[in-house]
Design a protein around this motif. Structure first.
Motif, PDB file in Angstrom:
ATOM      1  N   HIS A 252      50.603  61.870  55.139  1.00 38.01           N
ATOM      2  CA  HIS A 252      49.994  60.937  56.094  1.00 38.01           C
ATOM      3  C   HIS A 252      48.698  60.362  55.557  1.00 38.01           C
ATOM      4  O   HIS A 252      47.679  60.309  56.244  1.00 38.01           O
TER       5      HIS A 252
ATOM      6  N   HIS B  99      54.413  56.824  68.727  1.00 39.07           N
ATOM      7  CA  HIS B  99      53.892  57.974  67.974  1.00 39.07           C
ATOM      8  C   HIS B  99      54.111  59.212  68.834  1.00 39.07           C
ATOM      9  O   HIS B  99      55.190  59.760  68.820  1.00 39.07           O
TER      10      HIS B  99
ATOM     11  N   ASP C 270      57.028  57.320  64.657  1.00 36.37           N
ATOM     12  CA  ASP C 270      56.355  57.802  63.452  1.00 36.37           C
ATOM     13  C   ASP C 270      55.741  59.182  63.689  1.00 36.37           C
ATOM     14  O   ASP C 270      55.440  59.555  64.829  1.00 36.37           O
ATOM     15  N   ASP C 271      55.518  59.902  62.619  1.00 35.71           N
ATOM     16  CA  ASP C 271      54.707  61.131  62.565  1.00 35.71           C
ATOM     17  C   ASP C 271      55.476  62.418  62.875  1.00 35.71           C
ATOM     18  O   ASP C 271      54.947  63.503  62.679  1.00 35.71           O
TER      19      ASP C 271
ATOM     20  N   HIS D 271      58.043  59.068  56.341  1.00 39.09           N
ATOM     21  CA  HIS D 271      56.679  58.582  56.590  1.00 39.09           C
ATOM     22  C   HIS D 271      55.749  59.218  55.555  1.00 39.09           C
ATOM     23  O   HIS D 271      54.561  59.351  55.762  1.00 39.09           O
TER      24      HIS D 271
ATOM     25  N   PRO E 184      52.327  54.920  56.412  1.00 41.82           N
ATOM     26  CA  PRO E 184      51.340  55.603  57.252  1.00 41.82           C
ATOM     27  C   PRO E 184      50.136  54.703  57.521  1.00 41.82           C
ATOM     28  O   PRO E 184      49.653  54.020  56.616  1.00 41.82           O
ATOM     29  N   LEU E 185      49.676  54.695  58.751  1.00 43.25           N
ATOM     30  CA  LEU E 185      48.481  53.956  59.160  1.00 43.25           C
ATOM     31  C   LEU E 185      48.627  52.461  58.914  1.00 43.25           C
ATOM     32  O   LEU E 185      47.639  51.723  58.902  1.00 43.25           O
TER      33      LEU E 185
HETATM   34 ZN   LIG Z   1      51.746  57.798  61.084  1.00 43.60          ZN
END
Ligand SMILES: [Zn+2]
Length: 219
Positions: free
Chosen positions: A108, A9, A50-51, A104, A144-145
């Motif tokens: 989020h 991340h 990610d992110d 992604h 996401p998550l």
């Molecule tokens: Zn994420």
């Protein structure tokens, strides 16, 4: 062939206000470099980010390039060009350097129980926005998550996504449409990641992993 997917991340010091719970996924630049150094001669370990944090470009890109590694980056469409996140121009530099780009989503939020309007935003609008930014089609998505359900996977298939990445901490087959990943935590070290990368799961563990993921796919 069975592979291991590692998911990063943020690296170093965040350049933006983090959402609740995001800080546990940030690692130091030193741990990041140490983990990459484990991967020499390990083409079975694949990397994703990610992110869309600014550290993807500032820290990850040069570190990957100096080791001849590539990765897939999954930015959040709504965060593009925001302070602390990737700028469009930086995303293009990742592509020019041979990196792959996926989506992604837009905001989020967890990809569970989405309304039709939310699914349109997350799977269609976000994909188009990122494709426009990089100037090429986007075919892969990261949840996401780590959250998803049967309806989400059915939608992603219908919309033609070629591969979907989760955070289910299991090995995967290269050809699998659904790709579990191991997300790095701030508590991880090169030692803990070496153990993940080198571990050969028993037949029983593989069965348990498969059952755990089947429950999430089918609910
Ligand atoms: Zn994420």
């Amino acid at each position: 062939m069975a592979s291991v997917n590692l998911c990063f991340h943020g690296i170093g010091t965040p350049q933006r206000q983090l959402e609740d719970g995001e800080d546990v996924y940030w690692i130091t630049e030193q741990v990041f470099a140490d983990v990459l150094d484990l991967l020499d001669g390990r083409p079975d370990v694949r990397l994703s980010f990610d992110d869309g944090n600014a550290s993807d470009h500032a820290i990850a890109l040069p570190a990957l390039q100096s080791r001849g590694l590539t990765a897939t980056f999954f930015p959040i469409a709504d965060r593009l060009d925001q302070a602390g996140s990737l700028a469009t121009e930086q995303l293009r530099e990742l592509v020019a350097a041979g990196m792959d780009i996926g989506t992604h989503g837009l905001r989020h939020r967890p990809w569970r129980g989405l309304t039709d309007a939310q699914a349109e935003e997350e799977f269609v609008v976000a994909r188009q926005r990122i494709a426009d930014a990089v100037g090429r089609p986007i075919t892969e998505a990261a949840c996401p998550l780590g959250r998803y359900d049967r309806a989400t996977l059915a939608r992603l298939r219908r919309l033609g996504y070629s591969r979907v990445y989760t955070s289910d901490r299991a090995r995967c087959r290269d050809e699998s449409w659904l790709q579990p990943r191991y997300s790095l935590w701030s508590s991880d070290t090169a030692g803990s990641i070496r153990e993940i990368v080198q571990r050969r799961p028993s037949a029983k563990q593989r069965l348990l992993d498969g059952a755990r993921i089947a429950v999430k796919r089918l609910r």
